[in-house]
Design an enzyme around this catalytic site. Structure first.
Site, PDB file in Angstrom:
ATOM      1  N   GLU A  11     -55.660  67.275  20.602  1.00 38.51           N
ATOM      2  CA  GLU A  11     -56.732  67.719  21.498  1.00 38.51           C
ATOM      3  C   GLU A  11     -57.640  66.545  21.809  1.00 38.51           C
ATOM      4  O   GLU A  11     -57.995  65.778  20.914  1.00 38.51           O
ATOM      5  CB  GLU A  11     -57.619  68.807  20.868  1.00 38.51           C
ATOM      6  CG  GLU A  11     -57.032  70.176  20.709  1.00 38.51           C
ATOM      7  CD  GLU A  11     -58.057  71.147  20.104  1.00 38.51           C
ATOM      8  OE1 GLU A  11     -59.273  70.857  20.170  1.00 38.51           O
ATOM      9  OE2 GLU A  11     -57.646  72.182  19.560  1.00 38.51           O
TER      10      GLU A  11
ATOM     11  N   LYS B 179     -65.086  81.813  24.304  1.00 37.94           N
ATOM     12  CA  LYS B 179     -65.141  80.938  23.139  1.00 37.94           C
ATOM     13  C   LYS B 179     -66.553  80.947  22.567  1.00 37.94           C
ATOM     14  O   LYS B 179     -67.533  80.825  23.317  1.00 37.94           O
ATOM     15  CB  LYS B 179     -64.739  79.513  23.516  1.00 37.94           C
ATOM     16  CG  LYS B 179     -63.263  79.351  23.848  1.00 37.94           C
ATOM     17  CD  LYS B 179     -62.834  77.905  23.768  1.00 37.94           C
ATOM     18  CE  LYS B 179     -62.816  77.433  22.326  1.00 37.94           C
ATOM     19  NZ  LYS B 179     -62.338  76.048  22.190  1.00 37.94           N
TER      20      LYS B 179
ATOM     21  N   GLU C  24     -68.461  74.610  24.771  1.00 39.08           N
ATOM     22  CA  GLU C  24     -67.188  75.151  24.307  1.00 39.08           C
ATOM     23  C   GLU C  24     -66.470  75.949  25.391  1.00 39.08           C
ATOM     24  O   GLU C  24     -65.252  76.084  25.364  1.00 39.08           O
ATOM     25  CB  GLU C  24     -67.404  76.035  23.076  1.00 39.08           C
ATOM     26  CG  GLU C  24     -67.748  75.279  21.813  1.00 39.08           C
ATOM     27  CD  GLU C  24     -66.582  74.426  21.326  1.00 39.08           C
ATOM     28  OE1 GLU C  24     -65.430  74.894  21.381  1.00 39.08           O
ATOM     29  OE2 GLU C  24     -66.820  73.275  20.922  1.00 39.08           O
TER      30      GLU C  24
END
Length: 412
Positions: A266, A323, A329
């Site tokens: 990620e 999220k 986020e």
């Protein structure tokens, strides 16, 4: 009639297949109640020229949707499943019921057992199950003759490091070393990669006066930062973070360090955030993600490991409105749920990162080998986010039209 049907079927797009040179992938998270159907996601992936995708669960319907697309998947074993698959019987049952039926139509290359288990909120209860789950799933795959096709790993937060600067001084948190050392032995023995979620954004947001924005954004014009101990020069923070992990692995398990590859599972930059989330803007997100694409497409390694090309998965395909946490986020996506780009991303992936036709080997980027723009020009194997949504409309309309004609002819 058979000849006409054959000709019409040839008009349909070939199933794409990830090539060995497709070093860039993307995370396809689905923590949202307004996300489009997976068919729309597949169109966007084709438009981006991305042949590798990371999923956070093994939902059977999602795995079926990727069947015969050629897209290579990293499939997640959710944290809540760790206890169940940490026994031989539990792992065998899960692999037989979830993974084996999807193969080989769905191209599953890696299973990630949990995500950031060692540093997450439930680390105290899950950490002891992590390696047993990885080992049991690997053994279950081996019993079915699938261990050469599907490897097993887990994804770590960069917080497993006690320190990361300078990279040569990096080492793992002392409390995690007893857990990480046998995990590194597992990687060395099975050949699976060590995955890390690396975000220069967090370093910049946490110390915007001490960390230069251009260094965190991977800007190619930045002068870089030297590592005085190793003598290596780091042009950007992402490769410095990766090399910090390599140094930490060597400090903890020198024997395993020679065999273990670090990949970035990620990385990304939020396009929006709360008032106190410094640097979370669409302009910065566009610069960062464009620079990641440029960096990976060069096919180079890191200063410490220049011989091996860096493999990276961008986070994420969509903004995910459910999220938890700060506003950032919910704003990591390249696309809004309606399929429109969150921002203009001018860098275009080279065709070597695109998907290639499963039959015949022709290059496919977006709608085809050479994608037409509205002005009639061709992109020569390149594609940009700003153009992908528009071009996919034409690709989708043509595909649907061809299939409708086929069905009509078959009904006659």
């Amino acid at each position: 009639m058979p000849l006409l049907l054959l000709l019409l079927m040839l008009l349909l797009p070939a199933a794409p297949e990830a090539t060995s040179s497709a070093l860039l992938g993307i995370n396809y998270g689905r923590v949202g109640n307004n996300l489009p159907p997976i068919t729309s996601a597949l169109q966007l992936l084709a438009g981006l020229g991305l042949g590798r995708v990371r999923l956070y669960d093994a939902d059977p319907s999602t795995l079926r949707a990727f069947a015969n697309t050629g897209v290579e998947l990293i499939v997640g074993v959710p944290d809540e499943c760790l206890a169940a698959v940490s026994t031989p019987s539990g792992a065998t049952s899960w692999v037989r019921s979830v993974i084996q039926p999807a193969l080989p139509a769905t191209k599953i290359a890696i299973l990630t057992v949990g995500n950031e288990v060692l540093t997450g909120d439930n680390s105290s209860s899950l950490s002891s199950s992590l390696l047993p789950a990885m080992q049991c799933i690997h053994d279950a795959l081996a019993q079915l003759g699938l261990d050469k096709q599907v490897s097993v790993t887990t994804a770590h937060n960069l917080g497993v490091l006690a320190t990361s600067y300078p990279p040569s001084s990096a080492y793992f948190r002392k409390d995690l070393v007893p857990i990480l050392c046998p995990i590194l032995d597992f990687h060395a023995r099975t050949g699976s990669p060590f995955l890390v979620n690396a975000y220069p954004y967090f370093a910049y947001a946490g110390d915007s006066t001490g960390v230069e924005l251009e260094y965190a954004l991977l800007e190619p014009g930045h002068g870089g930062v030297p590592d005085p101990a190793s003598g290596l020069h780091y042009p950007n923070m992402l490769v410095a973070q990766v090399d910090a992990v390599y140094h930490a692995i060597a400090a903890a398990n020198r024997a395993a360090a020679r065999a273990v590859e670090v990949r970035v599972s990620e990385t990304g930059w939020p396009s929006a955030g709360d008032a106190n989330e410094t640097g979370a803007t669409p302009q910065n997100a566009a610069r960062y993600n464009g620079n990641v694409m440029r960096l990976v497409s060069e096919g180079k390694g890191t200063p410490l490991r220049p011989e091996g090309a860096l493999r990276v998965y961008l986070f994420a395909l969509f903004n995910e409105n459910m999220k938890p946490g700060p506003s950032s986020e919910r704003n990591y996506g390249l696309f809004k749920p309606d399929g429109t780009p969150v921002y203009e991303l001018s860098y275009r992936l080279p065709k070597e990162n695109a998907t290639s036709g499963a039959s015949g080997g022709s290059s496919i980027t977006g709608a085809g080998g050479n994608n037409g723009h509205s002005d009639g020009s061709q992109n020569g194997g390149y594609y940009s986010i700003s153009a992908s949504a528009k071009a996919n409309v034409g690709w989708w309309a043509w595909t649907v039209a061809a299939r409708v004609i086929v069905l009509m002819m078959m009904a006659l």
